[in-house]
Each structure stands twice: as structure tokens, then as C-alpha cells.
Design an enzyme around this catalytic site. Structure first.
Site, PDB file in Angstrom:
ATOM      1  N   HIS A 132      -2.353   8.305   6.241  1.00  0.00           N
ATOM      2  CA  HIS A 132      -2.636   7.018   5.601  1.00  0.00           C
ATOM      3  C   HIS A 132      -4.070   6.610   5.932  1.00  0.00           C
ATOM      4  CE1 HIS A 132      -1.652   3.264   3.685  1.00  0.00           C
ATOM      5  NE2 HIS A 132      -1.871   2.557   4.789  1.00  0.00           N
TER       6      HIS A 132
ATOM      7  N   PHE B 197       1.704  -3.314   3.948  1.00  0.00           N
ATOM      8  CA  PHE B 197       1.991  -4.655   4.441  1.00  0.00           C
ATOM      9  C   PHE B 197       3.449  -4.992   4.162  1.00  0.00           C
ATOM     10  CE2 PHE B 197      -2.535  -6.725   4.136  1.00  0.00           C
ATOM     11  CZ  PHE B 197      -2.959  -5.910   5.164  1.00  0.00           C
TER      12      PHE B 197
ATOM     13  N   HIS C 157      -9.741   2.409   0.023  1.00  0.00           N
ATOM     14  CA  HIS C 157      -8.297   2.136  -0.003  1.00  0.00           C
ATOM     15  C   HIS C 157      -7.925   1.504  -1.341  1.00  0.00           C
ATOM     16  CE1 HIS C 157      -4.310   1.336   1.066  1.00  0.00           C
ATOM     17  NE2 HIS C 157      -4.461   0.679   2.192  1.00  0.00           N
TER      18      HIS C 157
ATOM     19  N   LYS D 199      -9.104   8.353   2.380  1.00  0.00           N
ATOM     20  CA  LYS D 199      -9.716   7.028   2.240  1.00  0.00           C
ATOM     21  C   LYS D 199     -11.146   6.986   2.782  1.00  0.00           C
ATOM     22  CE  LYS D 199      -5.343   4.451   2.236  1.00  0.00           C
ATOM     23  NZ  LYS D 199      -4.410   5.570   2.477  1.00  0.00           N
TER      24      LYS D 199
ATOM     25  N   GLU E 250      -1.010   5.470  13.896  1.00  0.00           N
ATOM     26  CA  GLU E 250      -0.694   6.688  13.151  1.00  0.00           C
ATOM     27  C   GLU E 250      -1.074   7.941  13.938  1.00  0.00           C
ATOM     28  OE1 GLU E 250      -1.106   8.532   8.650  1.00  0.00           O
ATOM     29  OE2 GLU E 250      -2.564   7.024   9.310  1.00  0.00           O
TER      30      GLU E 250
ATOM     31  N   CYS F 269       0.805  -1.220   0.000  1.00  0.00           N
ATOM     32  CA  CYS F 269       0.000   0.000   0.000  1.00  0.00           C
ATOM     33  C   CYS F 269       0.842   1.276   0.000  1.00  0.00           C
ATOM     34  CB  CYS F 269      -0.948  -0.006   1.192  1.00  0.00           C
ATOM     35  SG  CYS F 269      -2.077  -1.420   1.167  1.00  0.00           S
TER      36      CYS F 269
END
Length: 416
Positions: A306, A404, A340, A335, A317, A166
Site C-alpha cells: 500500500h 480510512f 495516491h 505510489k 505495513e 482507499c
């Protein structure tokens, strides 16, 4: 006006295709409205999570690849080609007249042409090898987004595909910036693309507990930083940016949307899918990006988070932002509107950050009413923009991307 960092490059062109709209301005208008694009998806019927954020149907003109080439391209590649064309035109560049050997292309994708592998595998099982498309391999492999953009634009400089899950789109921009500053090219066409909303992939994310389970209310599912968030909404999309050295852009009369002034890349080495507790390595990426730009944390006016809407990512975060940026810069998380888009997300969000700087307007986070008191007893203490657009002059912004595998990428964008 912010002084131009020694190692800054100018963002001179933007191209975007997202669930909020086809084209950069349509996407930007949709994101500013702050309404989720998630909806029940007929192609996901029977899946445990049957909703997604899809790109609106494109007109024949908007979707035109031309030259009889579309048949050999995966959808992720087609989106990259269309976004790259928009970005290059927006930058005022003409591929028919540029020196192609000095143009680099870097495009990231997380899952590339997995959608075609899924459908062609089914065809093979049902009817044998004669039903498998001869274009399966070029439709599948991750470098073909960059490869077809090269072909379409006549770019013959350095090219590559980045794959950091991502964070792939943000990694592509960091790599492209390095290519420019090293002198390997004079123009870089870079970004991310993804078209992996398929039954198998969506089910895989659902089985691991990553997706929101709000099947009765898809429009409320993506809710970054909300106390009751329960997972992300899978999406598709693409964004491509044109980058040039600031002096080169100025020489042809281009000020640019923003400067890409720093990039920080680190790795967690902690877990295949979970962020490192405490976010210390993501913090290192943020600090490295700011240092590269010659800035301090106190200089940051705005954070494009993010913000996946997953419990663990958002908490980690938010704690990072509150700890490193205690002065309270504004925080947004696209998002909530877009879902996403995996490997495309970092490029989409960098492009949106550039537009935020251009317009001095911060888009609200969808489905977040006020700033949450906390989650699991931990207060967030960050300044989330909610409900409506906030007017704010922004000199320094950071855009976070985490993937990831423990990939952390932070980009610093500054006012030109």
C-alpha cells in the site's frame, strides 16, 4: 508453474489511465522508470499543498467518449469508461456479441464526483440555482462509474459500486471474484477510479496532516518506506480488470496475465483514519487471502505494498511484512511514482502486480535510496526494490490496500 487454486479466476484484460501514462503499457513503462510524476498544480494555487500527480493531457482520440454522453459524466466516470474499454478490448471480448446478462460490473471510488459538487456549489453561491448543471447528480453519485460502464458495454448482469475509501478498487475486485465463483456472471469488469484533486479536498487532506509538505520539491515528496517520509501526494487515475473463471478463459484460448487466487477482507474497528497498532487485522486479511488461495506465507515471492509514504502507515505495513513474511519477498510501492489515487489505487496496484508477474520484472520504489535503516528507532527489515527494475520470476504475489475507516483488503495473484 503454480497449480491453479480451485477458486482462482483469470485476469484476462487490463485497462489503466494514471499519471504515469494513458493506457496499461504506458503506465507500466512509467512505473518501471521509477521517477515520481508529482508536480506543482496550477489548480491548487493558494492551497497549503499545491502539488499533485495528474494524468497527462489526453489526445482527443484517447479521451473520446462519443455519442454526446461526456457532458453528463463526472471525470471519475469518464476515466472508468475509458479504462473499461481498454480492458475489454485487451481481453479479446466484443460487447456487440457477448451475452450482456452474464457480464457484471463492479467499480470502486473513494470520493466519486466531489470535484463537480465543489464547482457547482460555487456556481450556486455566485449566480443562483439557474447556473447549477442539470447533470450534477449523475456527475456526483458514486455508482455512476459502474452505471456508465454498463451502458457503454451493454452489460446487464450484477452491478455495484464499492466504497471502502482507499481500498475501494481492491474491494471491487474481491467482490467481482465472488460474483464469478458464485455463478452470478461469466465475465466481470471491475476496478477503481478517482478524480478528486481539488482545492477543497487537497486542503482537507493537508489540514489533517496526511499530505507531504515538500512544496519546494514535489518530485521528491512521495517516498514510501523512506526514513524521512512525511505524507502522501494526492493523485487521480483509473484501472479496470477483466476477470473470468479460469476454465472459461482457457476455453477461448486466453491464459491471462495472472490468476486472482484469493482475497482477504477485514476491518480494524480502531480509528477513523489511523491503522490499528501492530497491524493485527491487516495481518488477518493477508493470512485469509493466502488461505483462500491454498498458499502459505512462505510461498509469497513479492509484495505490492500500500506504501502511502505516510509515517504511520508505512511503519505498520513494514512491520506486518517483516513479521508475516520473514523470508524477505521483494517489496515495491507504486505510489512513489503515481501518488495516491485514493479509491482507484487498489485496482491500479492489482493491475501492476499482474504485469509484474507477466514480465518477471519488479519496478523500483521512487525516491527510496537503498532500504531504510528504520524510522523512530524501529528497523524495517524488508527487501524494498530501489533504483532500478529487478528481474525476478514471480509465482505468488500479494497486493495490499488499506483505507480510512479501517478497511483492509489483500489480494493474492499467482502466475497462470
Amino acid at each position: 508453474m503454480t497449480a491453479v487454486p480451485h477458486r482462482a479466476v483469470a485476469v484476462t484484460g487490463l485497462g489503466m489511465i494514471t499519471p504515469a501514462g494513458v493506457g496499461r503499457e504506458a503506465t507500466w513503462a512509467g512505473v518501471r522508470r521509477g521517477l515520481s510524476t508529482a508536480a506543482t498544480d496550477a489548480e491548487l494555487k493558494g492551497c497549503p499543498v499545491d502539488f499533485s500527480c495528474r494524468i497527462p493531457e489526453m489526445s482527443p482520440e484517447q479521451a473520446r467518449i462519443g455519442g454526446g454522453k461526456a457532458w453528463r459524466m463526472g471525470r471519475f466516470t469518464q476515466l472508468a469508461v475509458l479504462a473499461a474499454r481498454e480492458a475489454v478490448a485487451d481481453a479479446g471480448l466484443d460487447p456487440a456479441s457477448w451475452e450482456g446478462g452474464r457480464v457484471a460490473v463492479v467499480i470502486g471510488s473513494g470520493l466519486a464526483g466531489v470535484a463537480h459538487l465543489e464547482t457547482q456549489t460555487l456556481r450556486h453561491h455566485q449566480g443562483g440555482p439557474d447556473l447549477v448543471s442539470p447533470a450534477l447528480v449523475p456527475m456526483l453519485i458514486s455508482n455512476m462509474a459502474a452505471g456508465e460502464v454498463l451502458l457503454d458495454l451493454g452489460a446487464r448482469g450484477p452491478s455495484m459500486a464499492t466504497e471502502t475509501a482507499c481500498a475501494s478498487g481492491a474491494t471491487a475486485l474481491a467482490v467481482a471474484r465472488d460474483l464469478l465463483l458464485s455463478g452470478a456472471c461469466d465475465i466481470a469488469v471491475a476496478g477503481g477510479t478517482e478524480a478528486a484533486v481539488t482545492p477543497v479536498i487537497t486542503t482537507g487532506f493537508a489540514r489533517m496532516g496526511a499530505l507531504s509538505a515538500r512544496v519546494a520539491a514535489p518530485g521528491l515528496a512521495s517516498r514510501p518506506f523512506a526514513a524521512d517520509r512525511d505524507g502522501f501526494v494526492i493523485a487521480e487515475g483509473a484501472a479496470v480488470l477483466v476477470l473470468e473463471r479460469t476454465a472459461d478463459a482457457a476455453a477461448r484460448g486466453r491464459r491471462g496475465y495472472a490468476h486472482l487466487s484469493g482475497a482477504g477482507l477485514t476491518s480494524d474497528a480502531h480509528h477513523p483514519t489511523a491503522p490499528s497498532p501492530g497491524g493485527e487485522h491487516a495481518e488477518a486479511a493477508l493470512r485469509a487471502a493466502l488461505a483462500q488461495a491454498g498458499l502459505s506465507p512462505a510461498d509469497v515471492d513479492h509484495v505490492n505494498a500500500h506504501g502511502t509514504s505516510t509515517p504511520l502507515n508505512d511503519r505498520t505495513e513494514a512491520e506486518l511484512i517483516a513479521r508475516v513474511l520473514p523470508h524477505g519477498p521483494s517489496v515495491t510501492a507504486p505510489k512513489g511514482v503515481l501518488g495516491h489515487s485514493l479509491g482507484a489505487a487498489g485496482a491500479v496496484e492489482a493491475a501492476l502486480t499482474a504485469l509484474t508477474i507477466r514480465d518477471s520484472r519488479v519496478a523500483p520504489i521512487a525516491n527510496l535510496v537503498g532500504c531504510p535503516a528504520g524510522s523512530g528507532g524501529a528497523g524495517f527489515g524488508i527487501d524494498c526494490v530501489t533504483d532500478t527494475v529487478r528481474e525476478q520470476r514471480i509465482e505468488v504475489a500479494v497486493s495490499h490496500s488499506f483505507g480510512f475507516g479501517g478497511h483492509n483488503v489483500v489480494l493474492v495473484l499467482t502466475a497462470p
